[in-house]
Design an enzyme around this catalytic site. Structure first.
Site, mmCIF file in Angstrom:
data_model
loop_
_atom_site.group_PDB
_atom_site.id
_atom_site.type_symbol
_atom_site.label_atom_id
_atom_site.label_comp_id
_atom_site.label_asym_id
_atom_site.label_seq_id
_atom_site.Cartn_x
_atom_site.Cartn_y
_atom_site.Cartn_z
ATOM 1 N N SER A 1 6.659 -5.442 2.734
ATOM 2 C CA SER A 1 5.622 -4.422 2.600
ATOM 3 C C SER A 1 5.846 -3.285 3.590
ATOM 4 O O SER A 1 6.842 -2.603 3.535
ATOM 5 C CB SER A 1 4.241 -5.061 2.763
ATOM 6 O OG SER A 1 3.221 -4.155 2.428
ATOM 7 N N ASP B 1 3.961 2.989 0.548
ATOM 8 C CA ASP B 1 4.776 2.176 1.451
ATOM 9 C C ASP B 1 6.024 1.680 0.724
ATOM 10 O O ASP B 1 6.195 1.926 -0.477
ATOM 11 C CB ASP B 1 3.952 1.042 2.051
ATOM 12 C CG ASP B 1 3.507 0.012 1.037
ATOM 13 O OD1 ASP B 1 3.478 0.329 -0.161
ATOM 14 O OD2 ASP B 1 3.173 -1.123 1.442
ATOM 15 N N ASP C 1 7.206 -1.006 -0.673
ATOM 16 C CA ASP C 1 7.126 -1.716 -1.954
ATOM 17 C C ASP C 1 6.072 -1.109 -2.880
ATOM 18 O O ASP C 1 5.755 -1.674 -3.927
ATOM 19 C CB ASP C 1 6.900 -3.210 -1.762
ATOM 20 C CG ASP C 1 5.531 -3.550 -1.211
ATOM 21 O OD1 ASP C 1 5.018 -2.775 -0.382
ATOM 22 O OD2 ASP C 1 4.969 -4.598 -1.596
ATOM 23 N N ASP D 1 2.801 -0.641 -2.937
ATOM 24 C CA ASP D 1 1.508 -1.206 -3.318
ATOM 25 C C ASP D 1 0.369 -0.583 -2.510
ATOM 26 O O ASP D 1 -0.796 -0.768 -2.849
ATOM 27 C CB ASP D 1 1.491 -2.734 -3.209
ATOM 28 C CG ASP D 1 1.734 -3.253 -1.805
ATOM 29 O OD1 ASP D 1 2.019 -2.450 -0.889
ATOM 30 O OD2 ASP D 1 1.649 -4.485 -1.609
#
Length: 558
Positions: free
Chosen positions: A142, A296, A298, A300
């Site tokens: 993340s 960010d 990834d 999400d």
């Protein structure tokens, strides 16, 4: 002694490659490094694995990833599982770990569908359900710094796994020795039909369903925005969505468009942090853009900065963006008569309580859940089982996570970016900025300021230290917050208010001050969420400052 035994095994056993053996031997010369790498094991939980890259049982490497995947494979086979979807982000070794996991699954006779190139986490959640897979894996850490990577597991419902599922998989993982997992080569896996690409039509279907979640699809007011994927996965899907919206003109931050797991321009690629938005803000100022949107690595989470009347840029908090989106969605759908009967909004317990006032105004039901978007996904699943998934209209958490549709069961940065841009268009059509919309919201519902405190936990075994801090908070409860006596104490350790057990403490006063304390599930931190209601922003800020000083005294001294 245990750490040394583990290191000796990794340094001599032929199951470990020469590079690993050499690194394990080198660690034996430093007690601190030895304990840090081998003193414990990465804990597999509802968030899977997450840790620093490197050699050792407490590190992310091919052997910890391989062991987890073999354990997952065994668990799936025991329960009749047949297929798994896999995604990965731009982090160091992410692609390698993804295809290692695919090869191990294939060796076990399970079909692995892998995205052929990096994709956002929400697109993995979508693929699990769209392909009818029994599980999903996404390789990501993340918004953590570059030295981290992680391994998240999803259930067949597209949500991150439950505690019960995590415990069942953990029991299988613990039976697998490090280095024992075997992987089928990519060539053999493809020839056997056990390693397949996620079909391209899945990507297009995701984009179509995302665009279908617009609440004001006719919005077309001119809007100039800056977008940055922070060297991550968001560039392709987010910009494709922007191009299909009327009136949107956007510039991508050139220094941050290329995927790069070293994150050279933002060492902490967290869109909540102003320092991570530095390059984007420079471009926004240069082009006098109305808005900066960042996702960010990834994709999400969504960070937002808005241009004020004087040309300065204000970075909105995750709570502020969530509240603005909540008001936008409920107000717009009410006006267009598209709000369903008995609408449901979901937020986590650490997210702003101002949401209660907003949902009351529009007659929506507000449900609370524990921290973690999987719990929001589970509520969507229950509404679906009841035959009324349309009742779900929005879910959000303070850490920049938003979701307004049911095709994804995790926070979605692609959808979040689209909704923020649409919301800014609607405000622009009425001659206002999002900064002015935030002030109007506070004037309507009252001032509630929020603040997150992160207490880094040092040491070779931070999990034990975090547990000790939480134990001390229970032994000596917080009595006052900014001078006001605490009237309500909630301990979620044994499960309360219909929620699962969780290591969380909540303190609240009669005049609307609240502090929630919990250990992070992904980093060596204890987190404290502060909120304060007041007649003015200045009074709320003053209360938060006093509460922060009190918490510093309590936790730092522990």
């Amino acid at each position: 002694m245990l750490a040394m035994e583990r290191a000796k095994l990794w340094a001599t056993d032929p199951h470990f490659n020469e590079e690993t053996q050499k690194a394990a031997k080198a660690l034996m010369g430093s007690e601190q490094e030895l304990l840090s790498a081998f003193g414990t094991e990465l804990t597999f939980g509802t968030g899977g694995l997450r840790g620093v890259l490197g050699v050792g049982t407490n590190r992310m490497n091919e052997y910890t990833v391989g062991r987890a995947t073999q354990g997952l494979s065994n668990s799936l086979r025991e329960n009749g599982g047949k297929s798994v979807a896999i995604g990965y982000d731009s982090r160091l070794r992410s692609r390698e770990f993804a295809f290692l996991a695919a090869g191990i699954l294939a060796h076990n006779g399970l079909t692995a569908y892998v995205y052929p190139h990096l994709m956002p986490t929400p697109m993995l959640s979508f693929a699990v359900r769209e392909l009818g897979c029994n599980a999903g894996i996404v390789i990501t850490a993340s918004h953590n710094p570059a030295q981290y990577n992680g391994y998240k597991v999803y259930g067949p419902d597209g949500c991150q796994i439950t505690q019960e599922a995590a415990e069942a998989i953990t029991a299988c993982i613990e039976k697998v020795p490090y280095g024992a997992a075997q992987a089928m080569s990519e060539e053999k896996g493809r020839a056997a039909g056990l390693l397949r690409d996620v079909p391209e039509e899945i990507v297009e279907c995701f984009l179509e369903k995302t665009l279908a979640c617009r609440v004001a699809p006719e919005a077309e007011a001119p809007l100039h925005l800056i977008y940055t994927p922070l060297h991550g996965t968001g560039l392709e899907p987010v910009t494709k969505v922007f191009r299909r919206m009327k009136g949107i003109q956007f510039t991508c931050v050139p220094e941050q468009t290329a995927p790069d797991g070293h994150f050279p321009t933002c060492p902490k690629p967290n869109p909540e942090l102003r320092e991570a938005l530095r390059c984007g803000l420079e471009w926004a100022e240069k082009e006098k853009a109305s808005l900066l949107i960042a996702t960010d690595p990834d994709c999400d989470r969504v960070g937002v900065a808005v241009r004020e009347k004087d040309g300065r840029y204000t970075v909105l908090t995750g709570n502020e963006v969530g509240l603005l989106l909540l008001e936008h969605i409920l107000k717009t759908r009410t006006g267009l008569h598209t709000l369903p009967e008995n609408p449901v909004v979901v937020k986590t317990i650490v997210t702003s309580d101002l949401a209660f006032a907003i949902t009351r105004r529009y007659g929506a039901e507000l449900k609370e859940c524990l921290t973690g978007f999987k719990y929001i996904g589970e509520i969507i699943g229950r509404l679906e089982q009841e035959g009324h998934p349309e009742r779900y209209v929005f879910g959000f958490e303070e850490s920049c996570g938003y979701l307004a549709g049911t095709h994804v069961r995790d926070k979605d940065g692609v959808m979040g970016s689209m909704l923020v841009a649409e919301m800014a268009q609607c405000a622009a059509a009425e001659g206002r900025t999002l900064a002015e919309e935030m002030e109007r919201l506070y004037e309507t519902y009252g001032f509630m300021e929020n603040r997150l405190l992160n207490f880094d936990i040092a040491g070779a075994q931070p999990m034990k230290e975090m547990a000790r801090v939480m134990a001390s908070m229970r032994e000596e409860p917080v009595r006052t917050l900014a001078g006001s006596p605490v009237e309500t104490v909630k301990d979620y350790r044994d499960g309360i208010e219909g929620l699962p057990a969780s290591d969380v403490l909540s303190y609240q006063t009669a005049d609307g001050r609240k502090a929630i304390v919990r250990p992070s599930g992904t980093e060596p931190k204890v987190k404290v969420y502060l909120s304060a209601r007041a007649a003015t922003r200045a009074e709320a800020e003053e209360a938060l400052n006093r509460m922060e000083a009190e918490m510093n005294g309590r936790i730092l001294e522990k």
